[in-house]
Design a protein around this motif. Structure first.
Motif, mmCIF file in Angstrom:
data_model
loop_
_atom_site.group_PDB
_atom_site.id
_atom_site.type_symbol
_atom_site.label_atom_id
_atom_site.label_comp_id
_atom_site.label_asym_id
_atom_site.label_seq_id
_atom_site.Cartn_x
_atom_site.Cartn_y
_atom_site.Cartn_z
ATOM 1 N N GLU A 216 -50.505 -57.924 40.208
ATOM 2 C CA GLU A 216 -49.130 -57.665 40.660
ATOM 3 C C GLU A 216 -48.193 -57.278 39.514
ATOM 4 N N LEU A 217 -48.650 -57.476 38.274
ATOM 5 C CA LEU A 217 -47.818 -57.154 37.119
ATOM 6 C C LEU A 217 -48.081 -55.750 36.582
ATOM 7 N N ALA A 218 -48.795 -54.939 37.345
ATOM 8 C CA ALA A 218 -49.165 -53.589 36.898
ATOM 9 C C ALA A 218 -47.953 -52.767 36.499
ATOM 10 N N ASP A 219 -46.846 -52.902 37.232
ATOM 11 C CA ASP A 219 -45.649 -52.100 36.946
ATOM 12 C C ASP A 219 -45.033 -52.432 35.595
ATOM 13 N N GLU A 220 -45.397 -53.572 35.027
ATOM 14 C CA GLU A 220 -44.928 -53.913 33.693
ATOM 15 C C GLU A 220 -45.970 -53.581 32.621
ATOM 16 N N ILE A 221 -47.228 -53.789 32.948
ATOM 17 C CA ILE A 221 -48.291 -53.667 31.950
ATOM 18 C C ILE A 221 -48.547 -52.215 31.559
ATOM 19 N N TYR A 222 -48.722 -51.322 32.537
ATOM 20 C CA TYR A 222 -49.092 -49.951 32.200
ATOM 21 C C TYR A 222 -47.960 -49.181 31.502
ATOM 22 N N PRO A 223 -46.714 -49.280 31.938
ATOM 23 C CA PRO A 223 -45.648 -48.627 31.161
ATOM 24 C C PRO A 223 -45.552 -49.143 29.726
ATOM 25 N N TRP A 224 -45.742 -50.455 29.542
ATOM 26 C CA TRP A 224 -45.755 -51.008 28.181
ATOM 27 C C TRP A 224 -46.909 -50.428 27.372
ATOM 28 N N ALA A 225 -48.118 -50.361 27.977
ATOM 29 C CA ALA A 225 -49.276 -49.809 27.272
ATOM 30 C C ALA A 225 -49.019 -48.359 26.872
ATOM 31 N N ARG A 226 -48.364 -47.621 27.748
ATOM 32 C CA ARG A 226 -48.056 -46.227 27.413
ATOM 33 C C ARG A 226 -47.033 -46.161 26.278
ATOM 34 N N SER A 227 -46.071 -47.076 26.276
ATOM 35 C CA SER A 227 -45.001 -47.039 25.273
ATOM 36 C C SER A 227 -45.504 -47.347 23.870
ATOM 37 N N PRO A 247 -64.879 -62.058 37.423
ATOM 38 C CA PRO A 247 -65.834 -63.171 37.396
ATOM 39 C C PRO A 247 -65.973 -63.811 36.023
ATOM 40 N N GLY A 248 -65.896 -62.995 34.952
ATOM 41 C CA GLY A 248 -66.046 -63.546 33.606
ATOM 42 C C GLY A 248 -64.967 -64.548 33.248
ATOM 43 N N ALA A 249 -63.802 -64.434 33.900
ATOM 44 C CA ALA A 249 -62.716 -65.387 33.664
ATOM 45 C C ALA A 249 -62.614 -66.402 34.799
ATOM 46 N N GLY A 250 -63.610 -66.397 35.681
ATOM 47 C CA GLY A 250 -63.623 -67.349 36.781
ATOM 48 C C GLY A 250 -62.613 -67.052 37.868
ATOM 49 N N LEU A 251 -62.191 -65.780 37.998
ATOM 50 C CA LEU A 251 -61.185 -65.413 38.985
ATOM 51 C C LEU A 251 -61.797 -64.552 40.072
ATOM 52 N N ASP A 252 -61.583 -64.934 41.334
ATOM 53 C CA ASP A 252 -62.063 -64.115 42.446
ATOM 54 C C ASP A 252 -60.909 -63.374 43.104
ATOM 55 N N THR A 253 -59.818 -63.214 42.371
ATOM 56 C CA THR A 253 -58.663 -62.466 42.841
ATOM 57 C C THR A 253 -58.456 -61.252 41.935
ATOM 58 N N PRO A 254 -57.738 -60.232 42.407
ATOM 59 C CA PRO A 254 -57.531 -59.032 41.591
ATOM 60 C C PRO A 254 -56.838 -59.354 40.265
ATOM 61 N N GLY A 255 -57.280 -58.690 39.215
ATOM 62 C CA GLY A 255 -56.710 -58.939 37.900
ATOM 63 C C GLY A 255 -56.774 -57.715 37.011
ATOM 64 N N ILE A 256 -55.999 -57.769 35.941
ATOM 65 C CA ILE A 256 -55.987 -56.738 34.913
ATOM 66 C C ILE A 256 -56.431 -57.393 33.618
ATOM 67 N N ALA A 282 -45.243 -59.035 30.032
ATOM 68 C CA ALA A 282 -45.784 -60.020 30.974
ATOM 69 C C ALA A 282 -46.542 -61.135 30.259
ATOM 70 N N ARG A 283 -46.447 -61.185 28.941
ATOM 71 C CA ARG A 283 -47.266 -62.102 28.147
ATOM 72 C C ARG A 283 -47.212 -63.546 28.635
ATOM 73 N N GLU A 284 -46.050 -64.072 28.983
ATOM 74 C CA GLU A 284 -45.932 -65.482 29.370
ATOM 75 C C GLU A 284 -46.540 -65.760 30.740
ATOM 76 N N ARG A 285 -46.874 -64.704 31.467
ATOM 77 C CA ARG A 285 -47.483 -64.886 32.790
ATOM 78 C C ARG A 285 -48.975 -64.574 32.786
ATOM 79 N N ALA A 286 -49.554 -64.456 31.605
ATOM 80 C CA ALA A 286 -50.992 -64.207 31.494
ATOM 81 C C ALA A 286 -51.786 -65.392 32.035
ATOM 82 N N LEU A 287 -52.835 -65.103 32.761
ATOM 83 C CA LEU A 287 -53.726 -66.141 33.277
ATOM 84 C C LEU A 287 -54.674 -66.632 32.188
ATOM 85 N N VAL A 288 -55.014 -65.734 31.271
ATOM 86 C CA VAL A 288 -55.832 -66.055 30.105
ATOM 87 C C VAL A 288 -55.191 -65.331 28.933
#
Length: 446
Positions: A216-227, A247-256, A282-288
């Motif tokens: 759900e944080l895609a709108d923040e992550i990709y523009p930052w990566a481009r910048s 799966p490698g992070a133990g998550l069965d939900t969509p992730g980046i 989005a750093r403070e909302r990272a799952l890992v």
């Protein structure tokens, strides 16, 4: 020697033909195209015999060395399918930092042998992929942002030409064919029997960072990566992979997943090179969040291959782009909304801006690389998933500079993979070395 290798060639009605044909395709979606004969070469003499056989009978040739080749460019109706995956010799000269390696040598195997001698080569990211097609198409490998695409480290090649001659080609011998070999990919018009490679000292430190974010944080992550694309240290590979599960992070939900290898002279340098990735909004909302950890190539290969399981069905497409985040985000949103289940995934790679490259057929790249990998197990799902990559890339085609050949889909979506000047020169060199069109060109192009 004029006949095909005894016991290692299979005509269409022979026992073992279908096994030999299917074995040349890693993708479980084996193309429904059937050559007249499949030849399994084990030495250069087999290659010469096969080329001369094809010349005598007016047959075209497709060549396979043992990579993923998602589209199976080498598998065509009629003609000869020449499998050189058994040409896997490897001679390393540590004193001169050079090696002579057959096209069937696995890149990860080569990396392991070199590491044992404190040497390094920018081998491909996927375990088991052989170097033949990888080097011909460019070669985006470990530390390639520093060392360049691996084809820049090809000092020379041993080849068999369309008339069955054995040649050594390099800057001083058949320089035009050498130029073509570094970037022509599956459209190369000779058979490589050995690569002469430049090697490098093994980087003292191999490390990585790892961040996993909710999709759900895609709108923040990709523009930052481009910048930050122009500011990413060239020792860092900023790879961003989105999928429906991690799966490698133990998550069965969509992730980046932001997984970034780094090669440096010290751990302090490695950590400093990765520090820019801590600026993600989005750093403070990272799952890992692992800003830096030591790593090695074996660990990296295992991580990469979790996205490319064997025995699955694949359909891929890609693009180079210099477009802005504002222009890219509608297409990226569409990609994420329509993405099939894991292990299908979307790769974003910060690649450029790149330094001036050597004069070679490889001549097209850009700041950002986007690639889509449709991956599924059941043939019954072909209708639902096979078009995902092509459709989304086609909808963003107005933003592309071109494509790279490793993940090409030229048969279904033709696109430029070299500069116009390079393509014109490739055609001229082909006319000189393969005037009868003995070797198949790229799919989607005569």
């Amino acid at each position: 020697m004029s006949e095909l290798p005894a016991g290692r060639h299979f005509f269409r009605d022979d026992v073992g033909y279908e096994e030999a044909r299917a074995a040349t395709v890693w993708n479980a979606r084996t193309p429904q195209r059937c050559p007249d004969v499949v030849v399994q070469a084990t030495e250069t003499a087999d290659v010469v015999a096969t080329v001369r056989y094809a010349q005598r009978h007016g047959l075209k040739i497709g060549v396979r060395s043992g990579g993923h080749s998602w589209a199976g460019n080498h598998v065509r109706d009629g003609g000869v399918l020449l499998d050189v995956s058994r040409l896997d010799g490897c001679a390393i000269d540590a004193s001169s930092r050079t090696a002579v390696v057959g096209p069937g040598m696995g890149g990860s195997v080569l990396a392991g042998r070199l590491a044992a001698q404190d040497l390094f080569f920018p081998a491909g990211h996927c375990q088991g992929v052989c170097i033949g097609g990888y080097l011909l198409q460019g070669g985006y490998g470990w530390n390639s942002r520093v060392l360049g695409p691996a084809c820049e480290s090809v000092l020379g090649l041993d080849v068999v030409t369309a008339d069955g001659q054995c040649l050594h080609i390099d800057r001083d011998n058949h320089a035009d064919l050498y130029w073509a070999a570094r970037g022509a990919g599956p459209g190369f018009f000779a058979v490589v029997t050995a690569f002469h490679l430049e090697l490098y000292p093994r980087p003292p430190v191999c490390g990585s960072s790892l961040y996993v974010y909710p999709i759900e944080l895609a709108d923040e992550i990709y523009p930052w990566a481009r910048s930050i694309s122009a500011d990413v240290d060239r020792r860092v590979e900023l790879q961003i992979v989105a999928s429906r599960a991690v799966p490698g992070a133990g998550l069965d939900t969509p992730g980046i997943v932001m997984a970034s290898p780094v090669f440096a002279d010290s751990e302090a340098e490695a950590a400093a090179a990765l520090s820019l990735l801590e600026t993600c909004p989005a750093r403070e909302r990272a799952l890992v969040a692992v800003p830096y950890a030591p790593a090695d190539l074996d660990t990296w290969y295992a991580g990469v291959m979790s996205n490319y399981p064997s025995g699955y069905r694949y359909a891929t497409d890609n693009m180079w782009t210099s477009a802005s985040a504002d222009d890219l985000m509608p297409g990226i949103a569409r990609i994420l909304e329509t993405m099939p289940p894991h292990p299908a995934h979307f790769l974003w790679l910060n690649w450029g801006p790149s330094p001036q490259r050597q004069d070679m057929a490889y001549s097209l790249e850009d700041d950002i690389y986007l690639a889509l990998y449709g991956v599924w197990r059941d043939a019954a799902d072909d209708g639902e998933y096979a078009g995902w990559a092509r459709t989304n890339m086609a909808q963003m085609e107005h933003l592309q500079t071109g494509v790279q050949l490793a993940d090409e889909n030229l048969g279904e979506r033709p696109a430029p993979f070299a500069s116009p000047e390079a393509m014109a020169r490739l055609d001229r060199v082909r006319a000189d070395y393969d005037p009868d069109g003995r070797f198949h060109s790229w799919m989607g192009r005569p």
